[in-house]
Design a protein around this motif. Structure first.
Motif, PDB file in Angstrom:
ATOM      1  N   ALA A  97       0.829  -1.206   0.000  1.00 13.07           N
ATOM      2  CA  ALA A  97       0.000   0.000   0.000  1.00 13.07           C
ATOM      3  C   ALA A  97       0.865   1.258   0.000  1.00 13.07           C
ATOM      4  O   ALA A  97       0.578   2.228  -0.718  1.00 13.07           O
ATOM      5  N   LEU A  98       1.915   1.268   0.812  1.00 11.89           N
ATOM      6  CA  LEU A  98       2.810   2.429   0.845  1.00 11.89           C
ATOM      7  C   LEU A  98       3.506   2.625  -0.492  1.00 11.89           C
ATOM      8  O   LEU A  98       3.652   3.758  -0.973  1.00 11.89           O
ATOM      9  N   THR A  99       3.949   1.543  -1.091  1.00 12.81           N
ATOM     10  CA  THR A  99       4.625   1.632  -2.383  1.00 12.81           C
ATOM     11  C   THR A  99       3.687   2.176  -3.455  1.00 12.81           C
ATOM     12  O   THR A  99       4.049   3.088  -4.218  1.00 12.81           O
ATOM     13  N   THR A 100       2.479   1.632  -3.505  1.00 14.95           N
ATOM     14  CA  THR A 100       1.499   2.096  -4.488  1.00 14.95           C
ATOM     15  C   THR A 100       1.134   3.552  -4.262  1.00 14.95           C
ATOM     16  O   THR A 100       1.026   4.345  -5.212  1.00 14.95           O
ATOM     17  N   ALA A 129      -6.772   0.742   2.950  1.00  8.64           N
ATOM     18  CA  ALA A 129      -6.213  -0.584   3.219  1.00  8.64           C
ATOM     19  C   ALA A 129      -5.205  -0.567   4.357  1.00  8.64           C
ATOM     20  O   ALA A 129      -5.043  -1.564   5.073  1.00  8.64           O
ATOM     21  N   LEU A 130      -4.537   0.553   4.555  1.00  2.00           N
ATOM     22  CA  LEU A 130      -3.434   0.607   5.521  1.00  2.00           C
ATOM     23  C   LEU A 130      -3.887   0.611   6.971  1.00  2.00           C
ATOM     24  O   LEU A 130      -3.305  -0.092   7.810  1.00  2.00           O
ATOM     25  N   LEU A 131      -4.894   1.396   7.299  1.00  2.00           N
ATOM     26  CA  LEU A 131      -5.233   1.619   8.708  1.00  2.00           C
ATOM     27  C   LEU A 131      -5.500   0.333   9.483  1.00  2.00           C
ATOM     28  O   LEU A 131      -4.959   0.151  10.583  1.00  2.00           O
ATOM     29  N   PRO A 132      -6.298  -0.613   8.966  1.00  2.00           N
ATOM     30  CA  PRO A 132      -6.511  -1.846   9.741  1.00  2.00           C
ATOM     31  C   PRO A 132      -5.221  -2.612  10.005  1.00  2.00           C
ATOM     32  O   PRO A 132      -4.995  -3.081  11.129  1.00  2.00           O
ATOM     33  N   SER A 133      -4.356  -2.744   9.005  1.00  2.00           N
ATOM     34  CA  SER A 133      -3.115  -3.498   9.196  1.00  2.00           C
ATOM     35  C   SER A 133      -2.168  -2.795  10.152  1.00  2.00           C
ATOM     36  O   SER A 133      -1.501  -3.439  10.969  1.00  2.00           O
ATOM     37  N   THR A 188       9.404   5.874   3.529  1.00  2.00           N
ATOM     38  CA  THR A 188       8.714   5.048   4.520  1.00  2.00           C
ATOM     39  C   THR A 188       8.485   3.635   4.003  1.00  2.00           C
ATOM     40  O   THR A 188       8.651   2.653   4.736  1.00  2.00           O
ATOM     41  N   ALA A 189       8.082   3.515   2.728  1.00  3.16           N
ATOM     42  CA  ALA A 189       7.870   2.192   2.135  1.00  3.16           C
ATOM     43  C   ALA A 189       9.155   1.376   2.143  1.00  3.16           C
ATOM     44  O   ALA A 189       9.156   0.182   2.484  1.00  3.16           O
TER      45      ALA A 189
END
Length: 447
Positions: free
Chosen positions: A93-96, A126-130, A189-190
């Motif tokens: 998700a960070l990369t995208t 998508a990021l917040l739950p993980s 960060t990714a």
């Protein structure tokens, strides 16, 4: 074989280890990027609209694209973490998102902006739950609640960073510099997460992908824990079904799941109304534009404090009880705001509203993260956030319709106070009866 007991085995009760701090730090930094990537469009908008001569109503489609992406990301992408791993989803998700931020920086038309904003929103959803799950699984209950609050404050810090970047760069370098700065930070960060963020041991033991034993032992070694000589037995098929939406809607989990969704909807319904309409409501109450903006900044600070305090409240009285309390206080503040005319009490009540409603959101995440078992945790949390985001669409629309009808604050603020009461009842009731499946996956309480 001394198999770790899951969350508790990583979350040591002693002093924080270096790797615990690294995990939490990376998750906070990832959510800072989320905040920056999400809000950067707002700070670029004035210059962008002038440069391209875009009508505000056309630009609204670009803003809506991100909201739709967040909903899809939370519902369809976030649950994949239960199948491919929390770390995999975070890094992907960070990369995208970083690629799409570069795309925004070099966009040439409105359609390109809309497409890239949609995918950025999907990554944020998508990021917040993980991120929430990783923090909880690498902490004990007390620290996990506080760390989870710090992760959510990261989003606000990202928004503040976006404002600072916009103020310092847009005049001299133009709006593209804002997106470019966000893209670079997200890329860094990714890469950092790819290099240093470990996978969830709970996920490795439950799913047992290729080289699971070797990967789990490597992570356990980082935390100074005993290594495993073999993997525990694979979960039976019944437990392994807990990786999709059918599982969280199974008879044992259906009641709690629907109530968590209702609580999340109530929070988004109220929060996005306040965020979108509070300045205008204050102007209608006699505030100048500048003072209304100043109140907005102050209430944003109150919201950040509320997020942090929820981590402490949840550790003391349980996440769902603390969240219910915040909803009830928010309801009282909303009612007060609807019937108060004096400026200072209005400012205080606005701050209380934002403090409590953002604290409630953190409490909902803590409750849902600790409620669902390892096998369906990403699915459960993802749908809780995703369904709640429908409230983010409905809340501001209802507010605009009611305000457009010429109604006074005393007519429409009780509507939002009622939503807060519904949220309070829903979150407390969701944890009143917990199924055996949920308890088995959770060594900690989420009262």
């Amino acid at each position: 074989m001394a198999a770790p007991s899951g969350v508790k085995s990583i979350g040591q009760d002693g002093p924080l280890t270096l790797w615990q701090m690294i995990v939490v730090g990376l998750c906070i930094l990832a959510n800072v990027c989320d905040g920056l990537d999400t809000t950067s469009i707002a700070f670029a908008a004035p210059s962008l609209l002038r440069d391209w001569n875009i009508a505000p109503e056309a630009f609204g489609v670009v803003l809506s694209a991100a909201a739709v992406g967040m909903l899809i990301g939370a519902i369809l992408i976030a649950p994949l973490a239960d199948k491919v791993g929390r770390r995999t989803v975070i890094v992907a998700a960070l990369t995208t998102s970083s690629i799409c931020m570069f795309g925004l920086a070099f966009s040439q038309n409105l359609y390109q902006l809309m497409i890239f904003r949609f995918f950025v929103g999907m990554c944020v959803g998508a990021l917040l739950p993980s991120l929430s799950i990783m923090v909880v699984e690498f902490s004990n209950e007390k620290r996990g609640n506080l760390f989870l609050a710090l992760v959510h404050i990261g989003f606000a810090l990202g928004a503040i960073l976006g404002a600072a970047v916009g103020a310092s760069l847009v005049q001299e370098y133009g709006w593209r510099a804002i997106f470019l700065t966000a893209a670079i930070l997200t890329s860094v960060t990714a890469i950092s997460c790819f290099a240093a963020l470990p996978e969830s041991v709970n996920f490795l033991l439950a799913r047992q992908p290729a080289n699971a034993l070797e990967r789990a032992n490597k992570i356990l070694g980082r935390f100074g824990l005993a290594r495993l000589t073999e993997l525990p037995p694979k979960p039976p098929a019944k437990v392994r079904r807990f990786s999709n939406v059918v599982a969280i809607l199974s008879p044992d989990l259906l009641r709690a799941t629907l109530l968590l969704w209702l609580a999340s909807f109530s929070r988004f319904f109220i929060s996005y109304f306040l965020t979108g309409w509070k300045p205008q409501v204050l102007v209608m109450a006699g505030f100048t534009d500048r003072n209304a903006i100043a109140v907005g900044m102050a209430t944003s600070a109150a919201a950040s404090v509320g997020v942090l305090c929820m981590g402490l409240f949840a550790a003391k009285i349980g996440a769902s009880r603390a969240t219910g309390l915040m909803f009830f206080i928010c309801a009282a503040a909303l009612l007060g705001f609807g019937f108060t005319e004096a400026p200072i009490p209005l400012v205080v009540l606005a701050a209380v509203c934002m403090f409590t409603i953002e604290a409630a959101f953190t409490g909902i995440l803590i409750t849902s993260t600790r409620f669902y078992s390892v096998e369906n945790r990403s699915t459960g949390v993802g749908f809780t956030v995703g369904i709640g985001r429908i409230g983010a669409i409905v809340g501001p629309y209802v507010g605009g319709a009611l305000i457009g009808m010429g109604l006074d604050r005393s007519s429409y603020f009780p509507v939002y106070a009622s939503a807060a009461i519904i949220g309070a009842i829903a979150i407390v009731a969701s944890m009143s009866r917990r199924p055996p499946e949920a308890r088995e996956g959770q060594p900690v309480s989420a009262h």
